[in-house]
Design a protein around this motif. Structure first.
Motif: not given
Lengths: 393, 472
Positions: B346-347, B350, B354, B386-387, B390, B394
């Motif tokens: 996941d990390c 993301i 980016d 997950k949201k 993020i 971020e």
């Protein structure tokens, strides 16, 4: 020997100054400290000449570790009257056709001027330093004396090129050295700051040379270069620091001179070195040791490395506009015998004319009593200009 | 008073190379007679120049990879000046300004638990020769001169003699299995920096250095003796501790101060102009990585036992920051495999989106653990998790507050859910009638309307249950 006749016009003998090793021949670099030291191998430049059919004529004396003006403070030879350079003298009187010498602080360039012969200090990294009794590794370079530019080019074609035994040797296997590139249309700069530091005779030499170049269609212009003093100081700092470090191995333990009287290891070091080195070398060691000390390193050694970078950039910018730089070789055209206690300052005073090529690694050619400096790897430009002027006379 | 021991190590390891570091002399390990294995270069004769042995660079990089270090692509040599008869040039070629490896880490496990020891740097250098004393004379043997060494310097992270010895044993086993060094008697030598401070204090005590020990047993005894000496000095004020270099005497089991002169020496370090800077390009580094033998590593074993796949273990071991994040998250009570997936899938995803790398990752173990736990106890679903992640990656938001704000929390109060359901039922009489008339599909439409109103908040199963109950 088939190639003998083309070598140095039928006399293939070369002298080697005593900062270069020739296997089995005592090598002292003019110092009592290395008495009795016989190397087990020859310098790479010597080996290449021998392989090409040249004969080594003799070892010539140098000032201790090549640090003085022209070889006046050698343990092998006492100075009297007007000073001369040993290897340069042999070339001047025709005993040998060429000689090898190590240029660490301009001594061979000044000797060539005194004897009226030519000497090339090539681009750093083009001639192997393997077999050089090293003092200042970052700027010293093996160079060549000969009577003419053609004589120098011939020897350079043999000795230059990559050597795996020297980590600072550049990768190119071969370099071309030509002496017949057209001189017409070339641009040469005369450095005003250095001209101003020279006496009338030295100035007259430069002006006469400039006129001779103009007669060949070369544009000669006077320019200002502000970094000459800073470059000389920077090289004095780097050169003394590296020399101090490189001669520290001469400690009386392994070879060379050892004092007779000592009780402890410290006494063995101190007494051997006190007896073995001359005053000039000791002054260089003390100065070099000081600039490397913790409290001074940043202000002296580190700053000099930055001056080296700035000077290299400035010279590159200069060579974008000019093909060569013309300067005096020294402040005078002749030296008289003097006391060794004055040597450190005297050499430093003269090194303002010679330091830039050692500091930034560019080539310098002494010919006709003047000095031409060029861009790295532009030896052919310098040799061709000198050859054009030679043909004039 | 209770005291805490603080120790840092400098470990010299002789590398297993065919030839010396700057010349081609070989066979030094098995030389029979003194000065059997010497040449003009390693005896300091004039005219010889050092030429770098490439293998030394490769072994030093391999050691750095094993200790999770940053490999510096630009590395240079410096000269260290001092006079001693076993040092033929009166200077040692070593690395001061640009060492080959920096910022590593190795985990040691002892009876007291496990501890990460940070590696400050690894540098390459040449060894000195040896002096043999006989009667009134001293003899010099240059066989060992210029034998390649790496020096591994740790931060002051050790807290016991047991940790030190465990660390050394681990290095030895790694280096043997990795072909870096045989680590035979005397080929691994340690300088131990030691100080003592009251437990809980942040400040370091007066430090002494015990020089040049090679047996683990001696090192352990020396540390115990020296630690006791420091504590006695602090406790009873019998002697004043001074910063100094000491030597351990194996017979008496005590340490003695060496000449103080040594600690004040100015080594006048400066760059070695005979050796050009070494540039380690991608191709060379990849080659060294590909040839790196698998070393015994307990950390890898732990990850394997937790069910993490080999590919992920390799990523974790090559990036200390990431393995640290995982370990710390696990320490907060998360499952290792689950946490690894959050980090490495996941990390990483993301960051990739980016255009960033793990170097840019700012997630703290606490925030990551909070997200994982919220998903596990059903506070939010995996997608919502997950949201949140993020947003954390971020914008570095607080995960709990973020869930509330966005209404992602499924545990919203039931009164609000009841209210929404009642409203949906009231506003859709047709659908209600259809459902009651036997059209199962109508329930789906009502449920969808509820979910829309709740914007994803609340547990879907619970909402559906409530809706059915109200319709019945």
């Amino acid at each position: 020997m088939s190639n003998y006749t083309v070598l140095l016009s039928e006399n293939g003998t070369v002298a080697v100054d005593d900062t270069l090793l020739v296997k089995g021949a005592e090598a002292k670099a003019g110092s009592r400290m290395l008495e009795g030291f016989k190397p087990l191998f020859s310098a790479e430049a010597v080996t290449r000449l021998e392989k090409a059919g040249y004969t080594m004529h003799s070892k010539t004396h140098v000032g201790e570790f090549g640090l003085d003006l022209v070889g006046e403070f050698s343990n092998d030879c006492k100075q009297t009257g007007a000073l001369r350079g040993a290897a340069a003298s042999l070339v001047a009187d025709g005993t040998v056709k060429a000689a090898l010498a190590v240029d660490v602080n301009g001594a061979p360039r000044r000797a060539a001027m005194l004897e009226g012969v030519s000497f090339l200090k090539p681009t750093y990294g083009t001639v192997s330093r393997y077999g050089v009794i090293s003092t200042a590794a970052s700027g010293e370079q093996v160079g060549v004396y000969a009577k003419t530019a053609d004589g120098i080019a011939e020897v350079m074609r043999v000795i230059a090129g990559h050597d795996g035994k020297d980590g600072t040797s550049l990768p190119a296997e071969r370099y071309e050295y030509v002496t017949d590139a057209p001189a017409g249309g070339k641009r040469v700069a005369v450095v005003k700051e250095l001209l101003d530091k020279a006496d009338d005779a030295a100035k007259a030499n430069v002006n006469a040379y400039a006129d001779a170049l103009r007669a060949k269609g070369v544009t000669v212009e006077e320019i200002r270069v502000s970094l000459t003093d800073a470059a000389a100081v920077a090289w004095q700092i780097l050169m003394t620091a590296e020399t101090c470090n490189n001669v520290s191995r001469y400690d009386g333990v392994k070879f060379g001179h050892r004092a007779e009287n000592y009780k402890t290891i410290d006494e063995l070091y101190v007494n051997s070195r006190t007896e073995g080195f001359n005053f000039l070398t000791k002054a260089v060691i003390l100065y070099g040791s000081d600039v490397l000390s913790k409290t001074r390193y940043k202000a002296c050694y580190d700053k000099s490395l930055r001056v080296r970078r700035v000077a290299a950039e400035a010279m590159n910018a200069l060579f974008a506009q000019y093909d060569a730089v013309l300067t005096p070789v020294a402040s005078v055209t002749g030296f008289e015998a003097y006391d060794i206690h004055e040597a450190f300052d005297k050499v430093f005073k003269e090194s303002v004319f010679t330091a830039i090529p050692n500091l930034v690694g560019i080539p310098a050619l002494v010919s006709g009593g003047v000095q031409l400096m060029g861009k790295a790897f532009d030896e052919s430009v310098l040799l061709s200009l000198a050859a054009a002027v030679e043909k004039e006379g | 008073m209770k005291y805490e021991l603080v120790i840092g190590l400098e470990t010299h390891v002789e590398l297993s190379t065919e030839s010396k570091i700057f010349c081609s002399c070989g066979g030094h390990a098995a030389a029979d007679e003194p000065n059997d294995c010497v040449c003009p270069a390693c005896c300091g004769m004039p005219g010889m120049l050092p030429v770098m042995n490439k293998r030394v660079v490769e072994l030093a990089v391999t050691a750095g990879l094993m200790l999770n270090c940053h490999i510096n692509r630009y590395t240079t040599f410096d000269k260290k000046n001092y006079y001693y008869p076993d040092l033929p040039c009166a200077y040692q070629i070593t690395q001061l300004n640009h060492p080959i490896c920096t910022d590593g880490c190795v985990t040691v496990k002892t009876s007291e638990g496990s501890r990460d020891i940070r590696i400050k740097q690894i540098h390459m250098e040449e060894d000195a020769g040896k002096l043999v004393h006989e009667g009134n004379s001293s003899y010099v043997d240059f066989n060992r001169t210029s034998v390649p060494l790496i020096e591994i310097v740790t931060q002051p992270d050790f807290r016991s003699a047991e940790e030190v010895v465990t660390y050394l044993a681990k290095l030895r086993s790694m280096f043997r299995s990795g072909g870096i060094s045989e680590c035979q008697e005397g080929a691994m030598r340690c300088d131990v920096n030691i100080s003592v401070r009251p437990e809980g204090s942040e400040e370091f005590g007066v430090r002494t250095e015990i020089k040049n020990m090679s047996s683990f047993e001696a090192i352990e005894r020396a540390i115990r003796y020296e630690a006791q000496r420091h504590m006695d000095a602090l406790e009873f004020e019998l002697e004043e501790l001074v910063q100094e270099t000491r030597r351990f005497d194996e017979v008496s089991g005590k340490t003695f101060a060496m000449r103080n002169k040594e600690t004040e020496a100015d080594y006048r370090y400066f760059p070695d102009a005979n050796l050009m800077p070494i540039i380690i390009d991608d191709e060379w580094l990849e080659q060294i990585k590909a040839n790196k033998p698998v070393a015994v590593d307990e950390k890898a074993e732990d990850y394997r036992a937790a069910g993490i796949v080999e590919k992920d273990i390799a990523t974790l071991l090559s990036d200390h920051k990431i393995s640290r994040l995982l370990d710390d998250t696990v320490a907060l009570g998360c499952d290792a495999k689950t946490a690894a997936s959050w980090i490495l899938t996941d990390c990483a995803g993301i960051l990739r989106k980016d255009g960033k790398s793990f170097d840019d990752l700012v997630v703290t173990p606490e925030k990551l653990a909070t997200i994982i736990k919220m998903v596990e106890d059903g506070t939010i679903n995996r997608g919502a998790g997950k949201k949140v992640l993020i947003a954390v990656v971020e914008q570095d938001v607080d995960p709990v507050a973020f869930c509330k704000e966005q209404g992602l929390d499924r545990k919203v109060d039931t009164a609000m859910i009841d209210e929404v359901i009642d409203r949906v039922i009231a506003e859709n009489p047709k659908a209600v009638e259809d459902f009651r008339g036997g059209k199962a599909k109508a329930l789906q439409a009502l449920f969808g309307a509820c979910m829309r109103e709740l914007k994803g908040a609340g547990d879907p199963a619970m909402i559906k249950e409530k809706l059915e109950a109200k319709l019945a």
